[in-house]
Design an enzyme around this catalytic site. Sequence first.
Site, PDB file in Angstrom:
ATOM      1  N   TYR A   6       7.592   3.954  -3.066  1.00  0.00           N
ATOM      2  CA  TYR A   6       7.606   2.836  -2.116  1.00  0.00           C
ATOM      3  C   TYR A   6       6.256   2.122  -2.070  1.00  0.00           C
ATOM      4  O   TYR A   6       6.175   0.897  -2.173  1.00  0.00           O
ATOM      5  CB  TYR A   6       7.970   3.337  -0.712  1.00  0.00           C
ATOM      6  CG  TYR A   6       8.002   2.220   0.310  1.00  0.00           C
ATOM      7  CD1 TYR A   6       9.157   1.475   0.515  1.00  0.00           C
ATOM      8  CD2 TYR A   6       6.861   1.876   1.043  1.00  0.00           C
ATOM      9  CE1 TYR A   6       9.187   0.432   1.425  1.00  0.00           C
ATOM     10  CE2 TYR A   6       6.880   0.835   1.944  1.00  0.00           C
ATOM     11  CZ  TYR A   6       8.045   0.118   2.132  1.00  0.00           C
ATOM     12  OH  TYR A   6       8.063  -0.931   3.027  1.00  0.00           O
ATOM     13  N   HIS A   7       5.192   2.882  -1.907  1.00  0.00           N
ATOM     14  CA  HIS A   7       3.872   2.266  -1.751  1.00  0.00           C
ATOM     15  C   HIS A   7       3.402   1.613  -3.050  1.00  0.00           C
ATOM     16  O   HIS A   7       2.617   0.661  -3.023  1.00  0.00           O
ATOM     17  CB  HIS A   7       2.877   3.320  -1.279  1.00  0.00           C
ATOM     18  CG  HIS A   7       3.313   3.987  -0.007  1.00  0.00           C
ATOM     19  ND1 HIS A   7       4.000   5.181  -0.008  1.00  0.00           N
ATOM     20  CD2 HIS A   7       3.194   3.609   1.288  1.00  0.00           C
ATOM     21  CE1 HIS A   7       4.275   5.517   1.254  1.00  0.00           C
ATOM     22  NE2 HIS A   7       3.805   4.589   2.049  1.00  0.00           N
ATOM     23  N   LYS A  57     -12.605  -5.219   4.794  1.00  0.00           N
ATOM     24  CA  LYS A  57     -11.572  -4.583   5.589  1.00  0.00           C
ATOM     25  C   LYS A  57     -12.273  -3.673   6.597  1.00  0.00           C
ATOM     26  O   LYS A  57     -13.330  -3.124   6.311  1.00  0.00           O
ATOM     27  CB  LYS A  57     -10.610  -3.766   4.725  1.00  0.00           C
ATOM     28  CG  LYS A  57      -9.670  -4.633   3.891  1.00  0.00           C
ATOM     29  CD  LYS A  57      -8.584  -3.812   3.226  1.00  0.00           C
ATOM     30  CE  LYS A  57      -7.607  -3.231   4.224  1.00  0.00           C
ATOM     31  NZ  LYS A  57      -6.721  -4.249   4.826  1.00  0.00           N
ATOM     32  N   TYR A  88      11.907   4.910  10.397  1.00  0.00           N
ATOM     33  CA  TYR A  88      10.496   5.312  10.407  1.00  0.00           C
ATOM     34  C   TYR A  88       9.827   4.714  11.637  1.00  0.00           C
ATOM     35  O   TYR A  88       9.767   3.488  11.780  1.00  0.00           O
ATOM     36  CB  TYR A  88       9.857   4.785   9.123  1.00  0.00           C
ATOM     37  CG  TYR A  88       8.386   5.051   8.917  1.00  0.00           C
ATOM     38  CD1 TYR A  88       7.889   6.336   8.877  1.00  0.00           C
ATOM     39  CD2 TYR A  88       7.510   3.995   8.687  1.00  0.00           C
ATOM     40  CE1 TYR A  88       6.545   6.577   8.640  1.00  0.00           C
ATOM     41  CE2 TYR A  88       6.165   4.211   8.436  1.00  0.00           C
ATOM     42  CZ  TYR A  88       5.689   5.512   8.422  1.00  0.00           C
ATOM     43  OH  TYR A  88       4.360   5.742   8.176  1.00  0.00           O
TER      44      TYR A  88
END
Length: 692
Positions: free
Chosen positions: A206-207, A562, A52
Amino acid sequence: MNERTMAPRKALYTQTDLADVPWLDARPGEYPFQRGIHATMYTQRPWTIRQYTGYADAAASNLAYRDALERGAKGLSVAFDLPTHRGYDSDHDHAAADVGMAGVAIDSVEDMKRLFDGVALDEVSVSMTMSGAVLPVLAAFIVAAEESGFDAAQLRGTIQNDILKEFMARNAYIFAPDPSLRIATDVVHYLLAHLPRFNAMSVSGYHLHEAGADGALELALTLANAREYVRRLVEQGADADRVCAQLSFFFAVGRDFYGEIAKLRAARVMWAEFAQALGVRSARAMQLRMHCQTAGSSLHAQRAQNNVVRTTVEAMAAVFGGTQSLHTNAWDEALSLPGAAAATLARDTQLILQHEMGLCDVVDPWGGSYLIEALTARMVEGVKALLAEIDHQGGVIAAIESGWVQARLHRGAARTQAQMDSGERVVVGVNHYREAHSTESERLEVDGRMVRAMQVERLRHIKSTRNAPRVDTALDALAQCARAGKGNLLAATIDAIRARATVGECTAALERVWPRWHAALTSEASAWSEAGEGDAAWRAAQDAVSHWCAAYGRKPRMALVKLGQDGHDRGARVVAAALGDAGFEVSLGPLFATPHEAAAWAYSREPDIVGVSTLAGAHATLVPALLGALRERGCGAPVVLGGIVPTAHHESLFTCGVLKIFGPDTPLGQIAQDVVGILNEVEWSLRDCCTS
C-alpha cells in the site's frame, strides 16, 4: 527495461490472448489460487469490513471501535499516532505537536487496556499497522490482553511488522536496516511459538503505491520484501510452512480498475509459486491472504464528494480481486481528518456492496475473462522482470541502500503528478469538468495539546506507582538482549512492558545499543521535466523562473522542510523535483525535524523562500513555531505552506506570517509561478522600504 513494465492496454481482448495462460482450468481454492484462496469465496462469508481508525487518546478511539463493531464491522484496524510509530512517549519534546493527531497515542500497557476495553479480543481480530516501534506496541497488546483475561494463544489478528517498506516509502523507521530486521524476525519467531492464530507480518504494498509505484512495481517490491523475510527466517531455523502460513499482505487498490483486479490475482499466483519453490507443502502456506485499502492518493480536495465514487469503484476492484478484508477511505480525507458522517458512509459503502449489489452471490465472476486473465498473465511477466532487476541490484536491501527503489518510486510519483497537471490523466472536477464551487465538510478536530496533557499526566502516574528497580532491571535485560544478539527481543520487551516500562523507555533501551537511523531526503534531477514536457503551464513556470534568474544573476533558493514526526515524503520530493527542474535551487531538509532544528537548517541555506510540506495535521502548532524560530535567527525569507490544511485553519496561519497555502490539487507549474511572484513582491517591497 522500460519504466512502464506492462504492455499498453488493448481495446479488445479475445481467446487468442489466453493462448499462453497456464492456469485457466484452476478453480477457486486450487493452486495457483488466481481465482481466490477459498472455494466458496464470499458466497458463504463476505470479506471482513476492517476500517482503519484511531485518534486522540485510547478512550476516544475505544468508543469509535465499539461503535464500529455494533454497526457491522467484523475486525478492527488500529491507526497509531506518529510519536508511537517512532517510539516516543507523549511527553518527549520531539512528540509535542503530533500526539493523537494522525492516530491514537499509546505510551503504556495501561493505554492499550483502555483502547480495547469491552472488546472481545478472543472473538474480534485486530490489525495493527506498526513496524518501527513494533516491539513495545505488540508487547503492550499481548500483556493488555492477558491482564484482561484473554489467552494469548487465542488472539486473532495481524501485526504489520514490515520494516523494509518503511525504508522504501513511509519512513516510520527507528533503527538501521540490520537491527530492524533482527527485530522483525524476532517478532515472527515469538508469534509462531506463542500466538499461532496471529499473522506475524503483513507485507505492505500500500505505502509503495502511495509513494508512486504502479501496480507492477508495487507487487514486485512487496514480493521482494516477503522473499527477504522468509529466507532469513528459514535460514534461522523456522519452518517454511509455518512462516508462510502466518504471513499476510496489504495492497492499495487505485484507479486502474482492471489493472488492480489483475494485480491482486497475479499476487496470489506469484506467491504460490514462490512458496512452492521454498519447499512449502501445505495449501494454506501457499495461499496469499490480503487486506486491501482504497488508495488515498486517488482522493482530491476539489469537488471532494466525487471521492465517494472513486472509493466505491476501487472497493469493487478489491472485491473482484479476491481480498479477505477491506478498508474504504472517507471522501473528505483530502481535506482533513475524516468526519463522522464521511467515515460512516465509507463503511456503509462496503455494506451496500455486500448486501444490496449482489457482489457476494458468485465466486470469482471474472474467471476466464479474456481481459482479466490476459492482464493477470502480463502482470506476472512484468513483475518477474522487475524482480530480476532487483536481484541484479544485489537484492532488495542493496536496492534500498543504493537508492534504486526510492528513485523508481520518486519517478513514478513525478510522472503521475505531471500527467494530472497537464490534463493527460483526467481527474473529474480537478483538471477537467471543473465548476466554480468548493466542497465543505464537517471535520474531526483533535485538540492535540489536551491529548498530550492527559497522556503526560498518565505517564507521570504510571511512573510514580510502579516498581522502579523492576523496570530498570527489565530495561537493562532488553538492552543486553539487543547487545548480545541472543534471546528474543519481543520476549524481553514483554517483560519490560509487564513491569510498566513505557513505549519510549523500551525504545530508549534499544537506543543504547542501536542509535536512531537518519537518512537524507533527496529528489532526482529531471524527474519532473521529463514528465511535464509539453505542458503550457509548465513552460510558463520555466519562463518566469528564467526571467528571475536573468534579473538577479542566480537561481532563486528555496529551503523545503518537513516538521515533526511525519515521514510521508512523496509530496515534498515531487515539489522539490519540479521546482528544481523549473530553475530553482532547492534544498530538502532532514525528516523528523523540530521547528528550531528546521529553522537552523533553513537559515544555513540562505534561502530566498522557505517551503513547508505538511500532511499529518500538526501544522497549527509546528508552522507558527517554525516562523518564530526563523524570526529569532533574523531570517526574513517568506514562508509558504503546502499539503492538507483545512480552510478553517488558513486565516490563523496567514496571521502568523504564512504568505501562501497550496492545497493538494495545486498544479506544480502554478506553484512555481506563484513562488516567483512572491519573490518579486518581496523584492519590490524591500526596494520601496529602501526608497522611503
